[in-house]
Motif scaffolding. Structure first.
Motif, PDB file in Angstrom:
ATOM      1  N   GLU A  19       3.505 -12.899  14.949  1.00  0.00           N
ATOM      2  CA  GLU A  19       4.960 -12.915  14.764  1.00  0.00           C
ATOM      3  C   GLU A  19       5.610 -14.087  15.507  1.00  0.00           C
ATOM      4  O   GLU A  19       6.647 -14.580  15.085  1.00  0.00           O
ATOM      5  CB  GLU A  19       5.580 -11.591  15.211  1.00  0.00           C
ATOM      6  N   LEU A  49      11.289  -2.732  12.435  1.00  0.00           N
ATOM      7  CA  LEU A  49      11.399  -3.945  11.616  1.00  0.00           C
ATOM      8  C   LEU A  49      10.025  -4.361  11.098  1.00  0.00           C
ATOM      9  O   LEU A  49       9.773  -4.273   9.912  1.00  0.00           O
ATOM     10  CB  LEU A  49      12.081  -5.074  12.398  1.00  0.00           C
ATOM     11  N   ARG A  50       9.159  -4.828  11.964  1.00  0.00           N
ATOM     12  CA  ARG A  50       7.741  -5.082  11.638  1.00  0.00           C
ATOM     13  C   ARG A  50       6.977  -4.975  12.949  1.00  0.00           C
ATOM     14  O   ARG A  50       7.551  -5.227  14.004  1.00  0.00           O
ATOM     15  CB  ARG A  50       7.536  -6.508  11.080  1.00  0.00           C
ATOM     16  N   ILE A 105       9.956  -7.519  17.247  1.00  0.00           N
ATOM     17  CA  ILE A 105      10.969  -7.554  18.309  1.00  0.00           C
ATOM     18  C   ILE A 105      10.340  -8.111  19.596  1.00  0.00           C
ATOM     19  O   ILE A 105      10.937  -8.934  20.285  1.00  0.00           O
ATOM     20  CB  ILE A 105      11.552  -6.141  18.566  1.00  0.00           C
ATOM     21  N   GLY A 131      -0.577 -16.223   9.866  1.00  0.00           N
ATOM     22  CA  GLY A 131      -0.838 -14.981   9.143  1.00  0.00           C
ATOM     23  C   GLY A 131       0.033 -13.834   9.602  1.00  0.00           C
ATOM     24  O   GLY A 131       0.952 -14.015  10.415  1.00  0.00           O
ATOM     25  N   ALA A 132      -0.277 -12.649   9.061  1.00  0.00           N
ATOM     26  CA  ALA A 132       0.478 -11.439   9.386  1.00  0.00           C
ATOM     27  C   ALA A 132      -0.426 -10.240   9.144  1.00  0.00           C
ATOM     28  O   ALA A 132      -1.464 -10.352   8.489  1.00  0.00           O
ATOM     29  CB  ALA A 132       1.728 -11.343   8.519  1.00  0.00           C
ATOM     30  N   LEU A 133      -0.018  -9.097   9.712  1.00  0.00           N
ATOM     31  CA  LEU A 133      -0.797  -7.865   9.555  1.00  0.00           C
ATOM     32  C   LEU A 133       0.030  -6.854   8.769  1.00  0.00           C
ATOM     33  O   LEU A 133       1.160  -6.555   9.147  1.00  0.00           O
ATOM     34  CB  LEU A 133      -1.170  -7.283  10.922  1.00  0.00           C
ATOM     35  N   LEU A 134      -0.542  -6.337   7.704  1.00  0.00           N
ATOM     36  CA  LEU A 134       0.135  -5.364   6.836  1.00  0.00           C
ATOM     37  C   LEU A 134      -0.511  -3.985   7.019  1.00  0.00           C
ATOM     38  O   LEU A 134      -1.601  -3.874   7.581  1.00  0.00           O
ATOM     39  CB  LEU A 134       0.005  -5.804   5.376  1.00  0.00           C
ATOM     40  N   PRO A 135       0.168  -2.937   6.508  1.00  0.00           N
ATOM     41  CA  PRO A 135      -0.438  -1.598   6.615  1.00  0.00           C
ATOM     42  C   PRO A 135      -1.844  -1.565   6.012  1.00  0.00           C
ATOM     43  O   PRO A 135      -2.116  -2.229   5.003  1.00  0.00           O
ATOM     44  CB  PRO A 135       0.512  -0.717   5.813  1.00  0.00           C
ATOM     45  N   VAL A 143       5.851 -15.178   6.035  1.00  0.00           N
ATOM     46  CA  VAL A 143       4.439 -15.131   5.616  1.00  0.00           C
ATOM     47  C   VAL A 143       4.228 -14.044   4.556  1.00  0.00           C
ATOM     48  O   VAL A 143       3.441 -14.219   3.627  1.00  0.00           O
ATOM     49  CB  VAL A 143       3.516 -14.847   6.831  1.00  0.00           C
ATOM     50  N   GLN A 181      10.266 -11.790  20.229  1.00  0.00           N
ATOM     51  CA  GLN A 181      11.496 -12.479  20.645  1.00  0.00           C
ATOM     52  C   GLN A 181      11.713 -12.405  22.162  1.00  0.00           C
ATOM     53  O   GLN A 181      12.681 -12.952  22.671  1.00  0.00           O
ATOM     54  CB  GLN A 181      12.721 -11.864  19.944  1.00  0.00           C
ATOM     55  N   SER A 233       0.827  -1.212   0.000  1.00  0.00           N
ATOM     56  CA  SER A 233       0.000   0.000   0.000  1.00  0.00           C
ATOM     57  C   SER A 233       0.861   1.261   0.000  1.00  0.00           C
ATOM     58  O   SER A 233       0.528   2.252  -0.647  1.00  0.00           O
ATOM     59  CB  SER A 233      -0.988  -0.014   1.159  1.00  0.00           C
TER      60      SER A 233
END
Lengths: 77, 233
Positions: free
Chosen positions: B94, B57-58, B62, B100-104, A67, B65, A17
């Motif tokens: 994470e 990072l995402r 962090i 799954g993952a979360l994007l903007p 992923v 971990q 995006s």
């Protein structure tokens, strides 16, 4: 010392995006030849020695999320 | 029953979570610092929202971990209740506790709003009380849920989709999807149904004085998971 660059990018199948917003902005600035922009991350590592398996482990464990992201490893010097 | 509210550098919904558990759900709850490696004495975990480690990072990468997350993983595997909200959901993804993952967000904006949720799974301890569309606050920049096609199929087929974004009358469509999540997914469960991760904030609406106490329908899942798994009353 070895310098290694890790490039992390969203998988091509996923909508970037932020990249889409940049594309639109470039086109608005009359750079109409731009059809797509994708934004990745560059992580430059200073290492005592080059060990590809360990760098891959760093990517798999932390630097990239399998992923959503692909990565490539580049030896700079 | 005692719930651990995990605190990371950059958590900012930890106080809401603790307040909600103690004063509205009326269970014991304590903060636990992310550097802890033992959750002995606790029965469940709330991973709150925020911007842990500045989203470097995402989101959640962090925090995932941290030493305490190994314990959270153990809790998840043992069938204990684990709720991750917003950044907490991102952290659970994470760590691999949830897929799954979360994007903007698809519109590239941080969204602070109230949306409607529909419980897709009708039988899990976290969702069984939500029998009609419920208004829940969202506040996130990166909430677009993504998973591989196989993973999505498996979530759908195994009844692991907890909540979808919907219209006020329960219609699931693009217009009701605030962030571009696949299949309008707002929250998912692990295969055992004891772990719930979701972007919306049920802990922000557990008291009438806040405008709604509908969030209790979800947060009370802590008690239902423990009742099922350990016979808690």
């Amino acid at each position: 010392m070895v310098t290694v660059r890790v490039n992390v990018n969203l998988k091509p199948s996923l909508l970037d995006s932020a990249g889409r917003t940049v594309t639109k902005s470039l086109v608005d600035l009359n750079f109409s030849e731009v059809s797509d922009a994708r934004i990745g991350k560059t992580i430059t590592l200073q290492l005592e020695k080059y060990d590809e398996a360990r760098i891959k482990a760093m990517c798999d464990k932390l630097l990239a999320n399998p992923v959503i992201e692909d990565y490539s490893i580049e030896v700079i010097s | 029953m005692k719930i651990a509210v995990i605190q990371f550098p950059g958590s900012n919904c930890d106080q809401d979570a603790l307040w909600s558990l103690r004063n509205d759900l009326k269970v014991q709850a304590e903060y636990v610092w992310h550097g802890e490696s033992n959750l002995a004495g606790f029965d469940g975990v709330f991973v709150p929202g925020g911007f842990t480690y500045g989203d470097y990072l995402r989101c959640g990468a962090i925090a995932a971990q941290s030493s305490v997350m190994a314990e959270v993983k153990r809790f998840a595997e043992e069938g204990r209740p684990v709720l991750g909200v917003c950044n907490g959901f991102q952290i659970l993804c994470e760590t691999g506790i949830l897929p799954g993952a979360l994007l903007p967000n698809i519109n590239e904006r941080f969204i602070c709003d109230s949306i409607f949720l529909k419980a897709e799974n009708k039988i899990s301890p976290w969702t069984e009380k939500v029998d009609s569309p419920v208004a829940v606050p969202i506040a996130h920049g990166e909430g677009r849920f993504i998973a591989s096609e196989d993973e999505i199929k498996s979530l759908e087929n195994n009844n692991q989709v907890a909540f979808r974004y919907c219209s006020n009358n329960g219609e699931i469509n693009g217009a009701a999807n605030p962030n571009g999540s696949m299949n309008n997914i707002a929250g998912i469960l692990n295969p055992g149904g004891n772990v719930l991760g979701m972007m919306p904030h049920p802990e922000r609406i557990t008291s009438k004085i806040l405008g709604s106490d509908a969030g209790l329908l979800i947060v009370s899942g802590f008690q239902r998971v423990l009742a099922t798994v350990y016979g808690f009353k």
